[in-house]
Motif scaffolding. Structure first.
Motif, PDB file in Angstrom:
ATOM      1  N   TYR A 190       0.830  -1.198   0.000  1.00 30.84           N
ATOM      2  CA  TYR A 190       0.000   0.000   0.000  1.00 30.84           C
ATOM      3  C   TYR A 190       0.866   1.250   0.000  1.00 30.84           C
ATOM      4  CZ  TYR A 190      -3.496   3.390   1.652  1.00 30.84           C
ATOM      5  OH  TYR A 190      -4.321   4.478   1.781  1.00 30.84           O
ATOM      6  N   LYS A 194       1.187   4.272  -2.721  1.00 35.12           N
ATOM      7  CA  LYS A 194       0.776   5.610  -2.305  1.00 35.12           C
ATOM      8  C   LYS A 194       1.877   6.642  -2.493  1.00 35.12           C
ATOM      9  CE  LYS A 194      -1.356   8.098   1.560  1.00 35.12           C
ATOM     10  NZ  LYS A 194      -1.991   7.984   2.882  1.00 35.12           N
ATOM     11  N   LEU A 266      -5.592   6.633  -0.949  1.00 31.19           N
ATOM     12  CA  LEU A 266      -5.056   6.213  -2.237  1.00 31.19           C
ATOM     13  C   LEU A 266      -6.224   5.909  -3.172  1.00 31.19           C
ATOM     14  CD1 LEU A 266      -2.623   5.500  -3.941  1.00 31.19           C
ATOM     15  CD2 LEU A 266      -2.651   3.215  -2.956  1.00 31.19           C
TER      16      LEU A 266
END
Length: 431
Positions: A190, A194, A266
């Motif tokens: 993640y 991002k 995001l």
């Protein structure tokens, strides 16, 4: 190279074969070319044959979805076909925003406009915005295409790429794979997405990155995703437990950018999470055994096997069978780009929203339409030669033919021979 899809004489799928075998069948006229993309041959006489299990795997993404066909052979589980499906969700969102702005502008000027319709529409259960629904439909369409070309027996799909609840509250209990060896894979992936896979403080790329607390834990910082970023080793050590405002006091623009991005969600992750259940439901409707897996497990399998990061490789590594899948070094994925089937817009408009061209007459000209793949053999004139590519039609019968940046104009329809009808997608083997 990828394997070639094979249909029997009754257009029923057989086991995909090696390209060398397909060439022999075509040379001996035991088969004929049925489709160019994805390349498919059809047997002239043969009906039926021995089949082996083939699993289709999807790695859904916001911009690109990886697809892989894995043959479950006696000796191994091997990828026999792969593709990257590029979505057009961002383009759809841009087109809808542009249309909305033009309509509002007309209403404000009291000029030609369509009356506003805001409160007379009902949204069905499970409704998704068009930009997101296009992603679901693309996956559904390619599941249908490939189920018609290959004898598929099961489906595996990655439905949870980012477990945001686990990242926001790391102390909560989750499923088994999120514990032990897999802990942290979801969060790190993640953060990589991002923060653009670069150091947030100096912008360094292609260097080892470490997870960094924006507000140090010794100063009351938490492990929430909104308090984490990526930093190279030098920046991480130099910052230590300093306050970020003090550390970046000479870089106010970068400080402002980090503070804004840290709090913002995001968008790609939100798009994937919003469509995961819809994608899973449309695949279950095909009636094949379907398994669901997490992005953390996919990454764990890929790293364990030593494969590089690509969408189609991630698709091959999805699920339980992804822990021992074999990917031949010679395989090249088919790049599939969603291009749409034309525009509903009746005529082109200027920057103020007024029509600047006449309305469209016919979508198909002389039996061809824009997007068809054609072969043109020009026998006279200044453009003698053979041209293969997508056609852009004109009402006068003079077409443009090209592939990528290479394009030739003003080719008469009389020289054109249809290879494959436009199906809303563009194909290539190079990204």
């Amino acid at each position: 190279m990828q394997r070639v899809f094979v249909l029997d004489h009754n257009k029923q799928p057989l086991m995909p074969c090696q390209p060398a075998r397909a060439r022999k069948l075509l040379k001996k006229e035991k088969a004929a070319v049925y489709r160019r993309y994805p390349f498919t041959i059809i047997m002239t006489r043969r009906v039926g044959g021995d089949l082996q299990p083939i699993e289709i795997k999807f790695d859904p993404g916001s911009r690109t979805t990886g697809i892989a066909l894995v043959g479950h052979f006696d000796h191994s589980k091997e990828v026999i076909w792969a593709g990257n499906l590029n979505h057009r969700g961002l383009q759809i969102k841009s087109n809808l925003d542009s249309r909305r702005a033009i309509r509002r502008s007309r209403r404000n000027r009291k000029t030609r406009y369509r009356p506003a319709r805001f409160l007379n529409r009902r949204r069905a259960k499970g409704w998704l915005p068009p930009s997101l629904m296009s992603r679901v439909n693309n996956v559904k369409n390619w599941m249908f295409k490939l189920s018609w070309l290959a004898p598929l027996t099961q489906i595996a799909i990655e439905t949870v790429r980012f477990d945001t609840q686990k990242m926001q509250k790391p102390e909560i209990s989750g499923v088994e794979y999120q514990q032990g060896e897999l802990a942290g894979y979801e969060l790190r992936e993640y953060l990589l997405e991002k923060w653009g896979r670069q150091c947030a403080y100096c912008g360094a790329k292609n260097v080892p990155l470490e997870i960094e607390h924006i507000q140090a834990r010794s100063k009351g910082g938490t492990d929430r995703a909104s308090n984490l970023t990526l930093a190279c080793t030098e920046c991480n050590q130099e910052k230590g437990n300093k306050d970020i405002k003090e550390f970046l006091k000479r870089k106010p623009k970068r400080l402002k950018k980090i503070q804004a991005r840290a709090k913002a969600p995001l968008k790609d992750a939100a798009a994937v999470n919003a469509t995961r259940y819809a994608t899973g439901n449309v695949l279950k409707d095909f009636g094949l055994p379907t398994t669901f897996s997490s992005g953390g497990r996919t990454k764990f399998n890929r790293i364990k096997l030593g494969y590089k990061k690509e969408h189609w490789i991630d698709a091959a590594c999805v699920g339980e069978s992804g822990s021992e899948v074999f990917i031949p070094q010679t395989i090249t994925p088919l790049i599939i780009t969603a291009s749409g089937r034309g525009s509903r817009q009746m005529c082109r408009i200027d920057q103020y929203g007024f029509p600047r061209t006449g309305p469209k007459k016919h979508k198909r000209v002389k039996g061809f339409q824009t997007g068809d793949i054609v072969k043109a053999v020009v026998t006279k004139g200044k453009k003698i030669g053979t041209y293969i590519g997508r056609v852009a039609v004109r009402a006068n019968g003079s077409f443009d033919i090209g592939s990528g940046e290479e394009r030739v104009s003003s080719i008469s329809y009389k020289y054109c021979q249809l290879i494959q009808r436009a199906d809303g997608y563009e194909y290539s083997f190079f990204s």
